[in-house]
Motif scaffolding. Structure first.
Motif, mmCIF file in Angstrom:
data_model
loop_
_atom_site.group_PDB
_atom_site.id
_atom_site.type_symbol
_atom_site.label_atom_id
_atom_site.label_comp_id
_atom_site.label_asym_id
_atom_site.label_seq_id
_atom_site.Cartn_x
_atom_site.Cartn_y
_atom_site.Cartn_z
ATOM 1 N N TYR A 224 35.145 49.593 56.422
ATOM 2 C CA TYR A 224 36.229 49.448 55.812
ATOM 3 C C TYR A 224 36.846 48.374 56.114
ATOM 4 N N LYS A 225 37.059 47.323 55.125
ATOM 5 C CA LYS A 225 37.738 46.058 55.409
ATOM 6 C C LYS A 225 38.742 45.882 54.498
ATOM 7 N N SER A 226 39.012 46.409 53.324
ATOM 8 C CA SER A 226 39.886 46.278 52.409
ATOM 9 C C SER A 226 40.575 47.541 51.912
ATOM 10 N N TRP A 227 41.720 47.494 51.319
ATOM 11 C CA TRP A 227 42.345 48.616 50.700
ATOM 12 C C TRP A 227 41.549 48.614 49.363
ATOM 13 N N ILE A 228 40.295 49.251 49.118
ATOM 14 C CA ILE A 228 39.749 49.328 47.765
ATOM 15 C C ILE A 228 40.034 50.821 47.170
ATOM 16 N N LEU A 229 40.114 51.100 45.965
ATOM 17 C CA LEU A 229 39.900 52.247 45.380
ATOM 18 C C LEU A 229 39.109 52.314 43.944
ATOM 19 N N ASP A 230 38.530 53.342 43.852
ATOM 20 C CA ASP A 230 38.139 53.440 42.315
ATOM 21 C C ASP A 230 39.304 53.711 41.512
ATOM 22 N N VAL A 231 39.286 53.135 40.293
ATOM 23 C CA VAL A 231 40.252 53.393 39.154
ATOM 24 C C VAL A 231 39.319 53.949 37.962
ATOM 25 N N ASP A 232 39.946 54.970 37.510
ATOM 26 C CA ASP A 232 39.371 55.731 36.208
ATOM 27 C C ASP A 232 39.567 54.965 35.045
ATOM 28 N N ASP A 233 40.739 54.484 34.744
ATOM 29 C CA ASP A 233 40.807 53.991 33.188
ATOM 30 C C ASP A 233 42.209 53.493 33.349
ATOM 31 N N ILE A 234 42.501 52.954 32.212
ATOM 32 C CA ILE A 234 44.097 52.587 31.676
ATOM 33 C C ILE A 234 44.277 53.278 30.465
ATOM 34 N N SER A 235 45.294 53.795 30.186
ATOM 35 C CA SER A 235 45.805 54.336 28.821
ATOM 36 C C SER A 235 46.898 53.511 28.316
ATOM 37 N N ILE A 236 46.916 53.032 27.032
ATOM 38 C CA ILE A 236 48.029 52.353 26.267
ATOM 39 C C ILE A 236 48.509 53.257 25.108
ATOM 40 N N ASN A 237 49.616 53.685 25.054
ATOM 41 C CA ASN A 237 50.207 54.368 23.967
ATOM 42 C C ASN A 237 49.319 55.783 23.901
ATOM 43 N N GLY A 238 48.971 56.276 24.886
ATOM 44 C CA GLY A 238 48.223 57.490 25.066
ATOM 45 C C GLY A 238 46.606 57.208 24.692
ATOM 46 N N ILE A 239 46.052 55.987 24.491
ATOM 47 C CA ILE A 239 44.702 55.713 24.009
ATOM 48 C C ILE A 239 44.274 55.330 25.230
ATOM 49 N N LYS A 240 43.040 56.041 25.588
ATOM 50 C CA LYS A 240 42.310 55.442 26.904
ATOM 51 C C LYS A 240 41.284 54.222 26.575
ATOM 52 N N LEU A 241 41.117 53.392 27.421
ATOM 53 C CA LEU A 241 40.488 52.078 27.131
ATOM 54 C C LEU A 241 39.035 52.366 27.460
ATOM 55 N N ASN A 242 38.498 53.299 28.131
ATOM 56 C CA ASN A 242 37.160 53.713 28.557
ATOM 57 C C ASN A 242 36.557 52.660 29.443
ATOM 58 N N PHE A 243 37.399 52.144 30.300
ATOM 59 C CA PHE A 243 36.820 51.328 31.275
ATOM 60 C C PHE A 243 35.950 52.297 32.280
ATOM 61 N N LYS A 244 34.846 51.734 32.870
ATOM 62 C CA LYS A 244 33.975 52.672 33.590
ATOM 63 C C LYS A 244 33.686 52.077 34.876
ATOM 64 N N ASN A 245 33.585 52.552 35.839
ATOM 65 C CA ASN A 245 32.993 52.076 37.218
ATOM 66 C C ASN A 245 33.890 50.990 37.798
ATOM 67 N N ARG A 246 35.133 50.937 37.604
ATOM 68 C CA ARG A 246 36.109 50.020 38.191
ATOM 69 C C ARG A 246 36.621 50.303 39.314
ATOM 70 N N GLN A 247 36.782 49.406 40.268
ATOM 71 C CA GLN A 247 37.462 49.294 41.504
ATOM 72 C C GLN A 247 38.588 48.258 41.629
ATOM 73 N N ALA A 248 39.385 48.640 42.518
ATOM 74 C CA ALA A 248 40.524 47.734 42.738
ATOM 75 C C ALA A 248 40.909 47.431 44.191
#
Length: 395
Positions: free
Chosen positions: A264-288
């Motif tokens: 554990y070195k940095s504050w890293i999380l898995d991110v599911d997706d982003i939605s814009i105006n109710g539409i999911k952008l279908n990002f997969k396997n993203r971390q932040a």
């Protein structure tokens, strides 16, 4: 620690709380934001280089690109000086008060030493060993490179007091030389790392870890509240060992921090997706990576292009910067751990030119998420359960 832990930025199964969340103002300190003094156009390349170097191991950038980024940073030192980002507050060590950046992206505590006679040290508060009855020298040398500069010195040990909480025998860095002009005009004196022990460059236990181990705090987590961009004052609150329930609404939702190279070195999380105006952008396997030393959200060029396809009226200018309408009414939400966190529309743009708060500059599937998201949530960072919790801020 890299300085890339200082600008722009820096940074987070189920989390079990041993006791009910409480409003603990006695354990809280006020933190103030350092804001950039140039437009995004002027510093965009600088920001990208900065974060490339700050997280070079995680981004796994090739050496030629790293060398080019370091060269550009060294040549733009005047820009660097006026564009440090982050939140700073006060603490004391050896009964001497300092202003320090509280940095999610680093894990070391250091301040200038009285033995540093350079201008950049003399215009800041310097630690005087003779004024502390509790100081003990260690003398281990260290050197930390910051791309456009560096600090060198030796280690010592003394008592730390922050937010009414005292810890005994904290190992910290006494800077004896500041190479380059990087720190000359900063509002802070040193750095107070809020990351994990494994990321310490001086091989020391972090200040907050010592608070937990010495039972100076009740709980192994700290909470951060940042004012959104449309708020006044550019201030925030850091609460040590407790949760300030006055700063958020609803429930805190917790997510597991990801390891890097087995630690554990940095504050890293898995991110599911982003939605814009109710539409999911279908990002997969993203971390932040979450970093309070960053105003924006940095993504790969491909992900940033996908994001802006759904933002009405957005465009990419000749400087490689995305802009969006200043009066945008788009509804954006980040989905983390199955929970959607809405972004205030004022945080979709930045600066008078209405640059987008999402810009290209991340590495691969790793995003760097800063205040454009963190200003919309109350966030809690647990160093024992390795989780980050979010809840919408009170409005």
């Amino acid at each position: 620690m890299n300085i890339y832990t200082l600008i722009i930025f820096l940074y987070f199964t189920i989390f079990i709380i041993d006791s009910a969340p409480i409003n603990s103002k006695s354990n809280s300190i006020s933190i103030k934001k350092i804001s950039p003094k140039h437009s995004l156009k002027e510093v965009h390349q600088f920001y990208k280089d900065y974060f490339m170097l700050k997280y070079q191991n995680i981004y796994a950038t090739d050496q030629d690109k790293l060398a080019s980024a370091k060269k550009r940073l060294s040549e733009s030192v005047n820009l660097t000086i006026s564009n440090f980002l982050g939140y700073y507050g006060e603490f004391t060590i050896g009964n001497q008060a300092f202003k320090t950046i509280f940095d999610l992206g680093s894990s070391d505590l250091w301040v200038p030493s009285q033995k540093c006679t350079q201008h950049s040290c003399r215009i800041h508060k310097r630690f005087n060993e003779s004024l502390s009855k509790t100081f003990n020298p260690i003398g281990t040398p260290f050197s930390i490179e910051y791309g456009a500069g560096a600090v060198t010195g030796i280690t010592g040990k003394d008592n730390v007091l922050v937010g009414g909480i005292e810890t005994v025998g904290q190992i910290f860095g006494l800077v004896k030389e500041e190479i380059g002009k990087l720190f000359a005009l900063q509002e802070f004196d040193g750095i107070f790392g809020m990351g994990f022990d494994a990321n310490s460059k001086i091989k020391a236990t972090t200040p907050f870890s010592n608070m937990v181990e010495q039972k100076a705090v009740t709980n192994p987590y700290f909470g951060i509240y940042l004012q959104r961009s449309n708020d006044t004052g550019h201030t925030g609150t850091l609460t040590l060992g407790d949760i300030d329930t006055t700063k958020f609404i609803g429930n805190l939702n917790y997510n597991n921090v990801s390891t890097y190279e087995g630690e554990y070195k940095s504050w890293i999380l898995d991110v599911d997706d982003i939605s814009i105006n109710g539409i999911k952008l279908n990002f997969k396997n993203r971390q932040a990576l979450f970093d309070t030393g960053n105003n924006l959200v940095f993504m790969s060029y491909e992900d940033a292009a996908t994001y802006h396809k759904f933002i009405n009226g957005s465009s990419l200018n000749n400087d490689g910067i995305y802009t969006v309408p200043c009066n945008t009414t788009d509804q954006v939400a980040y989905i983390i751990g199955g929970v959607s966190y809405n972004i205030d529309q004022s945080d979709l743009t930045t600066g008078s030119d209405c640059s987008s708060s999402v810009q290209p500059g991340g590495g691969g599937d790793m995003w760097l998420i800063g205040d454009a998201f963190l200003g919309n949530v109350y966030s809690v960072y647990n160093i024992k359960d390795f989780t980050i919790g979010f809840a919408p801020v009170s409005k």
